[in-house]
Scaffold this active site. Structure first.
Site, PDB file in Angstrom:
ATOM      1  N   SER A  94     -64.792  60.118  93.925  1.00  0.00           N
ATOM      2  CA  SER A  94     -63.733  60.850  94.606  1.00  0.00           C
ATOM      3  C   SER A  94     -63.252  60.006  95.771  1.00  0.00           C
ATOM      4  O   SER A  94     -64.063  59.406  96.477  1.00  0.00           O
ATOM      5  CB  SER A  94     -64.287  62.182  95.114  1.00  0.00           C
ATOM      6  OG  SER A  94     -63.256  62.954  95.664  1.00  0.00           O
ATOM      7  N   HIS A  98     -56.081  57.477 103.755  1.00  0.00           N
ATOM      8  CA  HIS A  98     -55.162  57.865 104.835  1.00  0.00           C
ATOM      9  C   HIS A  98     -54.609  56.599 105.503  1.00  0.00           C
ATOM     10  O   HIS A  98     -55.292  55.978 106.315  1.00  0.00           O
ATOM     11  CB  HIS A  98     -55.890  58.712 105.888  1.00  0.00           C
ATOM     12  CG  HIS A  98     -56.344  60.042 105.388  1.00  0.00           C
ATOM     13  ND1 HIS A  98     -55.465  61.064 105.109  1.00  0.00           N
ATOM     14  CD2 HIS A  98     -57.592  60.531 105.130  1.00  0.00           C
ATOM     15  CE1 HIS A  98     -56.150  62.131 104.697  1.00  0.00           C
ATOM     16  NE2 HIS A  98     -57.434  61.829 104.683  1.00  0.00           N
ATOM     17  N   HIS A 108     -54.996  60.622  96.778  1.00  0.00           N
ATOM     18  CA  HIS A 108     -56.300  61.177  96.413  1.00  0.00           C
ATOM     19  C   HIS A 108     -56.500  60.985  94.916  1.00  0.00           C
ATOM     20  O   HIS A 108     -55.554  61.099  94.144  1.00  0.00           O
ATOM     21  CB  HIS A 108     -56.336  62.676  96.755  1.00  0.00           C
ATOM     22  CG  HIS A 108     -57.396  63.439  96.015  1.00  0.00           C
ATOM     23  ND1 HIS A 108     -57.099  64.267  94.939  1.00  0.00           N
ATOM     24  CD2 HIS A 108     -58.741  63.491  96.177  1.00  0.00           C
ATOM     25  CE1 HIS A 108     -58.229  64.802  94.492  1.00  0.00           C
ATOM     26  NE2 HIS A 108     -59.233  64.349  95.210  1.00  0.00           N
ATOM     27  N   ASN A 110     -59.797  61.506  91.714  1.00  0.00           N
ATOM     28  CA  ASN A 110     -61.146  61.965  91.410  1.00  0.00           C
ATOM     29  C   ASN A 110     -61.342  61.942  89.897  1.00  0.00           C
ATOM     30  O   ASN A 110     -60.441  62.305  89.152  1.00  0.00           O
ATOM     31  CB  ASN A 110     -61.324  63.395  91.958  1.00  0.00           C
ATOM     32  CG  ASN A 110     -62.590  64.063  91.458  1.00  0.00           C
ATOM     33  OD1 ASN A 110     -62.542  64.910  90.571  1.00  0.00           O
ATOM     34  ND2 ASN A 110     -63.708  63.694  92.025  1.00  0.00           N
ATOM     35  N   VAL A 111     -62.497  61.478  89.460  1.00  0.00           N
ATOM     36  CA  VAL A 111     -62.893  61.637  88.053  1.00  0.00           C
ATOM     37  C   VAL A 111     -64.347  62.092  88.043  1.00  0.00           C
ATOM     38  O   VAL A 111     -65.155  61.614  88.836  1.00  0.00           O
ATOM     39  CB  VAL A 111     -62.720  60.348  87.208  1.00  0.00           C
ATOM     40  CG1 VAL A 111     -61.259  60.130  86.848  1.00  0.00           C
ATOM     41  CG2 VAL A 111     -63.271  59.124  87.913  1.00  0.00           C
ATOM     42  N   HIS A 177     -51.404  80.033 101.153  1.00  0.00           N
ATOM     43  CA  HIS A 177     -51.149  80.749 102.407  1.00  0.00           C
ATOM     44  C   HIS A 177     -49.849  80.296 103.075  1.00  0.00           C
ATOM     45  O   HIS A 177     -49.358  80.960 103.973  1.00  0.00           O
ATOM     46  CB  HIS A 177     -52.335  80.587 103.369  1.00  0.00           C
ATOM     47  CG  HIS A 177     -52.625  79.179 103.765  1.00  0.00           C
ATOM     48  ND1 HIS A 177     -53.167  78.257 102.894  1.00  0.00           N
ATOM     49  CD2 HIS A 177     -52.457  78.521 104.940  1.00  0.00           C
ATOM     50  CE1 HIS A 177     -53.328  77.102 103.528  1.00  0.00           C
ATOM     51  NE2 HIS A 177     -52.898  77.238 104.764  1.00  0.00           N
ATOM     52  N   GLY A 260     -75.334  72.005  98.068  1.00  0.00           N
ATOM     53  CA  GLY A 260     -76.209  71.299  98.997  1.00  0.00           C
ATOM     54  C   GLY A 260     -75.931  69.815  99.027  1.00  0.00           C
ATOM     55  O   GLY A 260     -76.823  69.000  99.235  1.00  0.00           O
TER      56      GLY A 260
END
EC number: 1.3.3.3
Length: 302
Positions: A94, A98, A108, A110-111, A177, A260
């Site tokens: 991941s 920036h 961004h 991710n795999v 939102h 965790g």
């Protein structure tokens, strides 16, 4: 606990992390990644790599993790309730980049590969991932390039793949939102196993490999573009949306915290500096306003 193909996926992911870090260091020309290897008491570990204070990248994080546990966290089984509570193995790369220059978009990717197991039943495995772009001062040609790479890497897997995963990306990276997109999207897929292992893994590799093809040409085009305090302030304000999304809506962040995971690595996606401003409205017709009117509403770029 290990799927017969776990080692092949893991070696691809470790190599992908190496290649992406090397390419980003080269694009930056100044800073290098510092590696932090970690292990997790409940099982597994990873290697986090962070570049800070670069010439081009203010902060870049590229994380590999491979964890396992006794019960799949709620965030991973929310859409698959039949898998709740199963033993699991999860591995992935991941990354969030920036840049300093507000004309260079944040990116961004991710795999990931998941396996859920239960005694007396066949293991359930799936792939997920994608990449998405978050510009501040977007350019049409960059958006078209980003989505062209996405479309072309999907093409060998079927004509419906790009439109489906492009739409999923638009829907996923949406700040409910604020009723606003985080950026201009790209690809997002999850729960991929219906093609069988070989094709699913091949597609996941294509997405991982395609990220640099999509991003680096945009970085090269924009990194020398002049900017000042006005652009910086808007960049910092828009970075706030990144923080809001990752802490409120992102399933990956929630999975990491619920399982965790290592908090420093999970929150590596956060921008180093950010600001909020009450009731901000861009000046009508300004470059800042164009982001809201011309780029954030989902559209077909290719």
């Amino acid at each position: 606990m290990s799927h017969p193909h776990s080692n092949a996926v893991k070696s691809f992911l470790l190599d992908l992390q190496d290649r992406i870090c090397a390419a980003l260091e080269q694009a930056d020309g100044k800073a290098q990644f510092a590696e932090d290897a970690w292990s997790r008491e409940a099982g597994g570990g990873g290697r986090s790599r962070v570049l800070t204070g670069g010439e081009v990248f203010e902060q870049a994080g590229v994380n590999f993790s491979h964890v396992h546990g006794d019960a799949l966290p709620p965030s991973a089984s929310a859409h698959r309730p039949e898998l709740a509570g199963r033993r699991f193995e999860a591995m992935g790369v991941s990354l969030v980049i920036h840049p300093s220059n507000p004309h260079v978009p944040t990116s961004h990717a991710n795999v990931r590969f998941f396996i859920a197991e239960k005694d007396g039943e066949a293991p359930v495995w799936w792939f997920g991932g994608g990449f998405d772009l978050t510009p501040f001062y977007p350019q049409e040609e960059d958006a078209v390039h980003w989505h062209t790479v996405a479309r072309d890497l999907c093409a060998p897997f079927g004509g419906d793949v790009y439109p489906r995963y492009k739409k999923w990306c638009d829907e996923y990276f949406h700040l409910k939102h604020r009723n606003e997109a985080r950026g201009i999207g790209g690809l997002f897929f999850d729960d991929l196993n219906e093609w069988g292992f070989d094709k699913s893994f091949a597609f996941t590799r294509a997405v991982g490999d395609g990220y640099l093809d999509a991003y680096l040409p945009i970085v090269a085009r924009r990194k020398e573009q002049a900017w000042g305090d006005r652009e910086r302030q808007f960049q910092l304000y828009r970075r706030g949306r990144y923080v809001e999304f990752n802490l409120v809506w992102d399933r990956g962040t929630l999975f990491g915290l619920q399982s965790g995971g290592r908090t420093e690595s999970i929150l590596m996606s956060m921008p180093p500096l950010v600001r909020w401003e009450y009731g901000y409205q861009p000046e009508p017709g300004s470059p800042e306003a164009r982001l809201y009117t011309d780029f954030l509403p989902p559209r077909d770029w290719v």
